[in-house]
Design an enzyme around this catalytic site. Sequence first.
Site, PDB file in Angstrom:
ATOM      1  N   LYS A  52      -5.293  -2.661   6.477  1.00 41.95           N
ATOM      2  CA  LYS A  52      -5.187  -1.199   6.596  1.00 41.95           C
ATOM      3  C   LYS A  52      -6.563  -0.587   6.831  1.00 41.95           C
ATOM      4  O   LYS A  52      -6.733   0.274   7.688  1.00 41.95           O
ATOM      5  CB  LYS A  52      -4.543  -0.612   5.326  1.00 41.95           C
ATOM      6  CG  LYS A  52      -3.042  -0.874   5.233  1.00 41.95           C
ATOM      7  CD  LYS A  52      -2.437  -0.498   3.877  1.00 41.95           C
ATOM      8  CE  LYS A  52      -0.956  -0.880   3.848  1.00 41.95           C
ATOM      9  NZ  LYS A  52      -0.294  -0.647   2.558  1.00 41.95           N
ATOM     10  N   GLN A  96      -1.876   1.220  -3.314  1.00 46.28           N
ATOM     11  CA  GLN A  96      -1.129   0.011  -2.978  1.00 46.28           C
ATOM     12  C   GLN A  96      -0.249  -0.408  -4.152  1.00 46.28           C
ATOM     13  O   GLN A  96      -0.705  -0.460  -5.297  1.00 46.28           O
ATOM     14  CB  GLN A  96      -2.104  -1.117  -2.594  1.00 46.28           C
ATOM     15  CG  GLN A  96      -1.440  -2.373  -2.076  1.00 46.28           C
ATOM     16  CD  GLN A  96      -0.740  -2.196  -0.726  1.00 46.28           C
ATOM     17  OE1 GLN A  96      -1.098  -1.333   0.070  1.00 46.28           O
ATOM     18  NE2 GLN A  96       0.268  -3.004  -0.469  1.00 46.28           N
ATOM     19  N   ASP A 119       2.128   7.667   2.326  1.00 39.58           N
ATOM     20  CA  ASP A 119       3.161   6.650   2.102  1.00 39.58           C
ATOM     21  C   ASP A 119       4.554   7.280   2.017  1.00 39.58           C
ATOM     22  O   ASP A 119       5.562   6.572   2.093  1.00 39.58           O
ATOM     23  CB  ASP A 119       2.899   5.918   0.775  1.00 39.58           C
ATOM     24  CG  ASP A 119       2.343   4.520   0.990  1.00 39.58           C
ATOM     25  OD1 ASP A 119       2.643   3.923   2.036  1.00 39.58           O
ATOM     26  OD2 ASP A 119       1.627   4.034   0.099  1.00 39.58           O
TER      27      ASP A 119
END
Length: 287
Positions: A52, A96, A119
């Site tokens: 990422k 994460q 997200d």
Amino acid sequence: MAALIDGARIAAGIRARVAEEAARLAGQGVVPGLAVILVGEDPASAIYVRSKVRHTRAAGLASFEYALPDTLAQDALLALVQRLNADDRVDGILVQLPLPAHIDADRVLDAIDPRKDVDGFHPVNVGRLSTGTGGLTPCTPLGCMKLLDTVIEDYRGLQAVVIGKSNIVGKPVAMLLLERECTVTVTHIATRNLPDIVRAADILVVAAGAPQLVRGDWVKPGAVVIDVGINRVDGAEGRRIVGDVAFDEMGHAAAVSPVPGGVGPMTIACLLENTLRAARRRAGRGA
Ligand code: GUN
């Protein structure tokens, strides 16, 4: 032979467009920024986060990285999220998952400013997705839809089966398919007669986390199959990555996404796109 849905190529195109748009915004004094927080040492998470960060930088976005020990106190993580919420250089915040067991992931996700929640996991964005009223949409489901869009023109009335009911993939992708007026069935660990349910699918999205769960004789000829699984298995040739679908048995499908090279690269491309969207909105330059 089933058509191969080339996620690597499609994702590269999206990343190139993001880079172009980011350069244009930078020319106007707005450099989109993404903060990525990794807590602990989970090896798979570390690989995803590295990827990422690499793609964020390659697209010309600003990257802020936090690799924190798994002993980190929940309050310290919440304080970091608050700091990033208030930081004008940061348009997107990604924590994460999974988080270590002593941290309440829901509390952390709830603390992210919904406008920076690239997200799409904050309850405000989950609610917006389920009412079809904008917001930021989770990256992997968005990536699945972009792959489907390359082979399906009209979704109305198609039978879609989603295997897996996770908050990260199964539920949001079901919502997106519903928004296109598919007839959607979501299956899960307690589902009975899974092969029979799958046999009805025109569209099949598999996010079960079970290596090669879906066999060829479960899949209707002409179906479109999206494989979200990433499973590391030991075989005769050493360790390899396989999906949740027995790829070699999918010759009679209309189209299938491979693992690797299908959904995986799309997740990151959509993350960059979401970050750009968040930046444009915050700068008052976009929808
Ligand atoms: N862990 C597995 N998939 C994801 C994802 O899409 N976002 C985050 N934050 N964590 C994940």
